[in-house]
Design an enzyme around this catalytic site. Structure first.
Site, short mmCIF file in Angstrom:
data_model
loop_
_atom_site.label_atom_id
_atom_site.label_comp_id
_atom_site.label_asym_id
_atom_site.label_seq_id
_atom_site.Cartn_x
_atom_site.Cartn_y
_atom_site.Cartn_z
N LYS A 76 -24.28 5.83 -1.67
CA LYS A 76 -22.85 5.78 -1.35
C LYS A 76 -22.42 4.49 -0.65
O LYS A 76 -21.24 4.19 -0.60
CB LYS A 76 -22.46 7.01 -0.52
CG LYS A 76 -22.56 8.30 -1.29
CD LYS A 76 -21.57 8.35 -2.44
CE LYS A 76 -21.71 9.61 -3.26
NZ LYS A 76 -20.77 9.69 -4.38
N1 PMP Z 1 -27.15 13.22 -4.20
C1 PMP Z 1 -26.59 13.18 -2.98
C2 PMP Z 1 -27.44 13.50 -1.79
C3 PMP Z 1 -25.24 12.86 -2.83
O1 PMP Z 1 -24.69 12.85 -1.60
C4 PMP Z 1 -24.47 12.60 -3.98
C5 PMP Z 1 -23.01 12.31 -3.82
N2 PMP Z 1 -22.17 13.45 -3.78
C6 PMP Z 1 -25.08 12.67 -5.24
C7 PMP Z 1 -26.42 12.96 -5.30
C8 PMP Z 1 -24.31 12.45 -6.52
O2 PMP Z 1 -23.76 11.17 -6.65
P1 PMP Z 1 -22.36 10.98 -7.37
O3 PMP Z 1 -21.29 11.47 -6.43
O4 PMP Z 1 -22.28 9.52 -7.62
O5 PMP Z 1 -22.36 11.78 -8.62
#
Ligand code: PMP
Length: 345
Positions: free
Chosen positions: A45
């Site tokens: 992120k």
């Molecule tokens: N794994 C974790 C621990 C996350 O915090 C997130 C984000 N929500 C994701 C996977 C998935 O990423 P994205 O939001 O880019 O789909």
């Protein structure tokens, strides 16, 4: 050669990719993990926080002392708080009252103002964290709302960084990418770039048991009967995120809490990689996919490992928590014995 950096933001991206040697040994392909925990905020992120905030700066929407608002109790909050410190912005995060105290402490340690909102109210209730964030953003002059689920810059962050890095690191040999979908930004942005290089690359999204993404991909419909609560954080959703480009996804694999938890621990034990819960989820998805699809020796599979296991010490890495969930090891691997602790008196 030693290199120095101006500040932690210069460390975002260019994360390492490492071959998995034991956890996927039954799969006759080369499998690489892209370790997003090597970002300075310890998750993928960081990329979107920096990208979205810098895009707002270019548009002249932010000046020193401006405010960044987001709804999150997870990784995005840590990343937005980190970027805000370095760039001199205020950070306001609206989180649900289900958020663990240690996470709120972490966000506050990074200077964020945290609004704790009731989880039990509908999304359109004025007390919900969505509504609180919207209101705070509307009422605060010189503020922006990150809105990661519906912000196409979330996709763009991965289109311009994660995708090209994977292409370069695999020297264009990648045949499959697997990523957990929360907002869908990681998979969509990476897949958009990778399919432009080679439309034959298979794109596999990982969804949670209890979430609607897989069925929506297959039928175009939301099946409310599939929605139930689950433990894996950051994966799956009960709404359709605008940052998920469903047309780029070839297939979704759905994983459950128990298998993903044991697989998270298996990755730590076999590869010495302490990943978060979704690290186990993405490896679990590959295992399930491999049960019904065959791989060739020259296939190159890339799994995104989104964050670091240190955030889950009280959860999947805690034997008591595992027992409380009723995870009794009736699933795919037998690791009961290594979870035991010898107490010497
Ligand atoms: N794994 C974790 C621990 C996350 O915090 C997130 C984000 N929500 C994701 C996977 C998935 O990423 P994205 O939001 O880019 O789909």
């Amino acid at each position: 050669m030693t290199k120095v950096y101006d500040n932690v933001l210069d460390l975002i991206g260019n994360t390492p990719m490492v071959k998995l040697n034991r956890v996927t040994e039954d799969i006759p392909a080369t499998v690489y993990a892209k370790l997003e925990s090597y970002n300075p905020g310890h998750s993928t992120k960081d990329r979107i926080a920096l990208h979205i905030i810098e895009a707002a700066e270019r548009k002249g929407l932010l000046k020193p002392g401006s405010t960044i608002v987001e709804t999150t109790s997870g990784n995005t909050g840590f990343s937005v708080a980190m970027v805000s410190i370095i760039k001199g912005y205020n950070c306001i995060l609206a989180v649900s009252d289900k958020t663990k105290p240690e996470k709120i402490a972490y966000l506050k340690a990074l200077g964020a103002t945290v609004y704790v909102c009731p989880a039990s109210v509908p999304a359109d209730d004025p007390r919900s964290y969505y509504e609180v964030a919207k209101r705070v953003a509307a009422e605060t002059p010189n503020s922006i709302y990150i809105n990661q689920y519906f912000n196409e810059l979330n996709i763009d962050a991965h289109y311009t960084t994660t995708g090209p890095e994977i292409w370069e690191q695999t020297e264009g040999k990648i045949t499959h990418i697997f990523a957990c979908c929360g907002t869908g930004g990681t998979l969509s942005g990476s897949a958009k770039f990778l399919k432009e290089q080679n439309p034959g690359i298979k794109v596999i999204g990982v969804d949670a048991d209890g979430s609607i993404l897989k069925t929506y991909h297959e039928t175009g419909e939301i099946d409310p009967s599939e929605i139930h609560s689950y433990q894996i954080e950051g994966l799956g959703k009960n709404l359709i995120p605008g940052a998920l480009l469903f047309g780029l996804v070839d297939e979704f694999v759905r994983v459950n809490d128990e298998n993903s938890a044991y697989t998270t621990r298996e990755v730590a034990l076999k590869e010495a990689i302490m990943g978060g819960y979704t690290t186990g989820a993405v490896v679990q998805a590959l295992k399930q996919y491999a049960e019904v699809n065959s791989f060739k020796p020259d296939d190159v599979v890339v799994l995104i490992f989104p964050d670091h296991g240190s955030r889950y010490i009280t959860k999947v890495y805690n034997d008591g928590w595992m027992a409380d969930q009723g995870f009794s090891r009736n699933c795919v691997h037998n690791y009961e014995e290594v979870f035991k602790t010898e107490i010497i008196k």
